[in-house]
Design a protein around this motif. Structure first.
Motif, PDB file in Angstrom:
ATOM      1  N   ASP A  18       0.998  -1.139  -0.079  1.00  0.00           N
ATOM      2  CA  ASP A  18      -0.178   0.038  -0.088  1.00  0.00           C
ATOM      3  C   ASP A  18       0.803   1.147  -0.035  1.00  0.00           C
ATOM      4  O   ASP A  18       2.035   1.286   0.244  1.00  0.00           O
ATOM      5  CB  ASP A  18      -0.977  -0.033   1.188  1.00  0.00           C
ATOM      6  N   TRP A  20       1.017   4.002   2.026  1.00  0.00           N
ATOM      7  CA  TRP A  20       1.573   4.509   2.947  1.00  0.00           C
ATOM      8  C   TRP A  20       2.901   3.633   3.311  1.00  0.00           C
ATOM      9  O   TRP A  20       3.799   4.400   3.814  1.00  0.00           O
ATOM     10  CB  TRP A  20       0.514   4.056   4.168  1.00  0.00           C
ATOM     11  N   ARG A  21       2.878   2.230   3.186  1.00  0.00           N
ATOM     12  CA  ARG A  21       4.109   1.787   3.472  1.00  0.00           C
ATOM     13  C   ARG A  21       5.320   2.124   2.439  1.00  0.00           C
ATOM     14  O   ARG A  21       6.524   2.017   2.669  1.00  0.00           O
ATOM     15  CB  ARG A  21       3.864   0.264   3.572  1.00  0.00           C
ATOM     16  N   TRP A  47       1.864  -9.226   5.321  1.00  0.00           N
ATOM     17  CA  TRP A  47       0.834  -9.556   6.463  1.00  0.00           C
ATOM     18  C   TRP A  47       0.705 -10.887   6.913  1.00  0.00           C
ATOM     19  O   TRP A  47      -0.275 -11.134   7.549  1.00  0.00           O
ATOM     20  CB  TRP A  47      -0.562  -8.919   5.598  1.00  0.00           C
ATOM     21  N   ASP A  95       5.526   2.689  13.869  1.00  0.00           N
ATOM     22  CA  ASP A  95       3.927   2.883  13.406  1.00  0.00           C
ATOM     23  C   ASP A  95       3.230   1.870  14.482  1.00  0.00           C
ATOM     24  O   ASP A  95       2.277   2.239  15.232  1.00  0.00           O
ATOM     25  CB  ASP A  95       3.603   2.850  12.051  1.00  0.00           C
ATOM     26  N   ARG A  96       3.450   0.659  14.348  1.00  0.00           N
ATOM     27  CA  ARG A  96       2.555  -0.247  15.033  1.00  0.00           C
ATOM     28  C   ARG A  96       3.365  -0.880  16.401  1.00  0.00           C
ATOM     29  O   ARG A  96       4.558  -1.560  16.185  1.00  0.00           O
ATOM     30  CB  ARG A  96       2.247  -1.695  14.306  1.00  0.00           C
ATOM     31  N   PHE A 137      -9.174  -2.245  10.122  1.00  0.00           N
ATOM     32  CA  PHE A 137      -8.318  -3.301   9.468  1.00  0.00           C
ATOM     33  C   PHE A 137      -7.809  -4.345  10.289  1.00  0.00           C
ATOM     34  O   PHE A 137      -6.941  -4.961   9.721  1.00  0.00           O
ATOM     35  CB  PHE A 137      -7.518  -2.416   8.497  1.00  0.00           C
ATOM     36  N   PRO A 143      -2.411   0.093  15.979  1.00  0.00           N
ATOM     37  CA  PRO A 143      -3.004   1.441  15.619  1.00  0.00           C
ATOM     38  C   PRO A 143      -4.633   1.073  15.571  1.00  0.00           C
ATOM     39  O   PRO A 143      -5.327   2.069  16.104  1.00  0.00           O
ATOM     40  CB  PRO A 143      -2.902   1.723  14.209  1.00  0.00           C
ATOM     41  N   ARG A 147      -6.698   3.504  18.111  1.00  0.00           N
ATOM     42  CA  ARG A 147      -7.895   4.461  17.140  1.00  0.00           C
ATOM     43  C   ARG A 147      -9.254   4.233  17.655  1.00  0.00           C
ATOM     44  O   ARG A 147      -9.951   4.948  17.990  1.00  0.00           O
ATOM     45  CB  ARG A 147      -7.823   4.272  15.644  1.00  0.00           C
ATOM     46  N   ASN A 198      -8.432   3.746   7.864  1.00  0.00           N
ATOM     47  CA  ASN A 198      -7.778   4.385   6.970  1.00  0.00           C
ATOM     48  C   ASN A 198      -8.448   4.851   5.696  1.00  0.00           C
ATOM     49  O   ASN A 198      -9.540   4.611   5.576  1.00  0.00           O
ATOM     50  CB  ASN A 198      -6.403   3.550   6.637  1.00  0.00           C
ATOM     51  N   ASP A 224      -4.787   8.926   7.618  1.00  0.00           N
ATOM     52  CA  ASP A 224      -3.427   8.757   6.658  1.00  0.00           C
ATOM     53  C   ASP A 224      -3.196  10.162   5.864  1.00  0.00           C
ATOM     54  O   ASP A 224      -2.241  10.777   6.522  1.00  0.00           O
ATOM     55  CB  ASP A 224      -3.460   7.748   5.661  1.00  0.00           C
ATOM     56  N   TYR A 247      -1.498  10.886   9.185  1.00  0.00           N
ATOM     57  CA  TYR A 247      -0.906   9.916   9.967  1.00  0.00           C
ATOM     58  C   TYR A 247       0.298   9.750   9.384  1.00  0.00           C
ATOM     59  O   TYR A 247       0.594   8.806   8.348  1.00  0.00           O
ATOM     60  CB  TYR A 247      -1.685   8.643  10.024  1.00  0.00           C
TER      61      TYR A 247
HETATM   62  C1  FRU Z   1      -0.762   0.966   6.048  1.00  0.00           C
HETATM   63  C2  FRU Z   1      -1.686   1.124   7.120  1.00  0.00           C
HETATM   64  C3  FRU Z   1      -2.261   2.628   6.957  1.00  0.00           C
HETATM   65  C4  FRU Z   1      -2.629   2.796   8.458  1.00  0.00           C
HETATM   66  C5  FRU Z   1      -1.157   2.068   9.112  1.00  0.00           C
HETATM   67  C6  FRU Z   1      -1.328   1.577  10.639  1.00  0.00           C
HETATM   68  O1  FRU Z   1      -0.299  -0.471   5.743  1.00  0.00           O
HETATM   69  O2  FRU Z   1      -2.936   0.088   7.041  1.00  0.00           O
HETATM   70  O3  FRU Z   1      -3.372   2.912   6.473  1.00  0.00           O
HETATM   71  O4  FRU Z   1      -2.327   3.974   9.102  1.00  0.00           O
HETATM   72  O5  FRU Z   1      -1.082   0.964   8.154  1.00  0.00           O
HETATM   73  O6  FRU Z   1      -0.542   0.896  10.915  1.00  0.00           O
END
Ligand code: FRU
Length: 327
Positions: A18, A20-21, A47, A95-96, A137, A143, A147, A198, A224, A247
């Motif tokens: 994705d 974001w990553r 994942w 992040d996580r 998700f 997260p 959240r 997200n 995000d 984010y």
């Molecule tokens: C992307 C994502 C983002 C979210 C983050 C949380 O992989 O799902 O959309 O903010 O990871 O870890």
């Protein structure tokens, strides 16, 4: 001194498919170009918790000089992260987060605050009256936990806002689409607002509502705030979603902190990144700033390739000089 020493960073990333990553890794690579003594090995676990567990073990065994990790499941991966830390490998969680204290430093935005922002903004959008539905998700990701807690605690403060449901699974996009379609086609009046964890899920929620003809009646909040076609800021600008909670990925910051740890310089254990609500009021200024930043990033990348090319030319000239000495 440590100055000349080479360090290997291992990065265990929960997934890469994705934007974001991707952006996180781009930030890391850009920052790495300033530290010639650092290199990074990236492992993408797609994942899968077992894969990520095994990949972290691989990185421990190499060994790497420092581990950066964004764990898919914060609980399941805690033991192997603890193992790395107890072996003396500095661990930077990004992040996580993990819920133990067995790590060296953390960098990321505060997800409780992200959820609180979403809750307060939902109240404003609804004028204090209405129903809200939440979409996550993955129930075991840090997260989502943060959240949800933030959002739910704020919503509870408002007596005329009703919390309808929390749909939260490790779903593929199409599964979320199906679950939401099922839920909302049974009762198109179920909710006035959807808070999705997200922007990608928020867009799916919007699509589902559009197919049912209710997208004008429902409000949408995502998280995000990425730049790009149909990503968070664009969705806000087009009026598809009402707001996104920014984010940041922390890519650059994590390399900066990793470098400090490796150079034995002072660093903070908790490094909280900025988050705020982006809506129609401030999306344009945000986009203008981020586009400027993008140009600067492109400049930095061009400089880095130029320096690499020059170094190549220089070392081949060195080789010629060296050879000409013998022949
Ligand atoms: C992307 C994502 C983002 C979210 C983050 C949380 O992989 O799902 O959309 O903010 O990871 O870890």
């Amino acid at each position: 001194s440590n100055e000349k020493q080479h360090f290997r960073i291992g990065f265990s990333q929960c997934g890469m498919d994705d934007r974001w990553r991707e952006e996180m890794v781009e930030g890391m690579n850009r920052e790495l170009s300033f530290y010639p003594e650092l290199s990074m090995i990236l492992k993408d676990s797609k994942w899968n918790n077992q894969t990520q567990y095994a990949q972290i073990e691989e990185l421990i065994n190499l060994p790497v000089d420092l581990l950066i990790v964004s764990p898919n499941d914060s609980k399941l991966l805690e033991p192997v992260i603890t193992k790395a830390y107890q072996k003396g490998i500095p661990v930077l969680v990004v992040d996580r987060r993990v819920f133990s204290d067995q790590f060296t430093a953390f960098v990321g935005a505060n997800n409780l605050v992200v959820g609180q922002h979403a809750g307060e903004y939902a109240n404003i959008l609804l004028n204090g009256h209405g129903r809200v539905l939440e979409v996550g998700f993955g129930p075991r990701t840090a997260p989502a936990i943060g959240r949800h807690n933030g959002f739910h605690s704020v919503i509870q403060k408002y007596p005329h806002i009703q919390y309808v449901d929390y749909l939260n699974k490790d779903w593929a996009d199409k599964d979320l689409r199906e679950a939401l379609t099922q839920k909302l086609s049974k009762n198109p009046n179920l909710t006035d607002l959807i808070f999705a964890h997200n922007d990608r899920c928020a867009l799916i929620a919007y699509d589902v509502c559009k197919n049912l003809g209710i997208e004008k009646k429902v409000k949408f909040i995502g998280v995000d705030g990425l730049v790009g076609n149909n990503l968070g800021l664009d969705l806000v600008k087009k009026g598809i979603i009402n707001a996104t909670i920014l984010y940041p990925t922390g890519g650059e910051e994590s390399i900066r902190i990793a470098a400090k740890i490796l150079r034995k310089q002072a660093f903070e254990k908790e490094n909280e990144l900025f988050t705020s609500v982006i809506d129609a009021q401030n999306v344009n200024i945000m986009l203008a700033q981020l586009n400027k930043l993008k140009e600067q990033h492109a400049d930095i990348e061009r400089q880095a390739t130029r320096i690499k090319d020059l170094t190549k030319i220089f070392s081949s000239q060195q080789a010629v000089l060296y050879l000409s000495f013998f022949f």
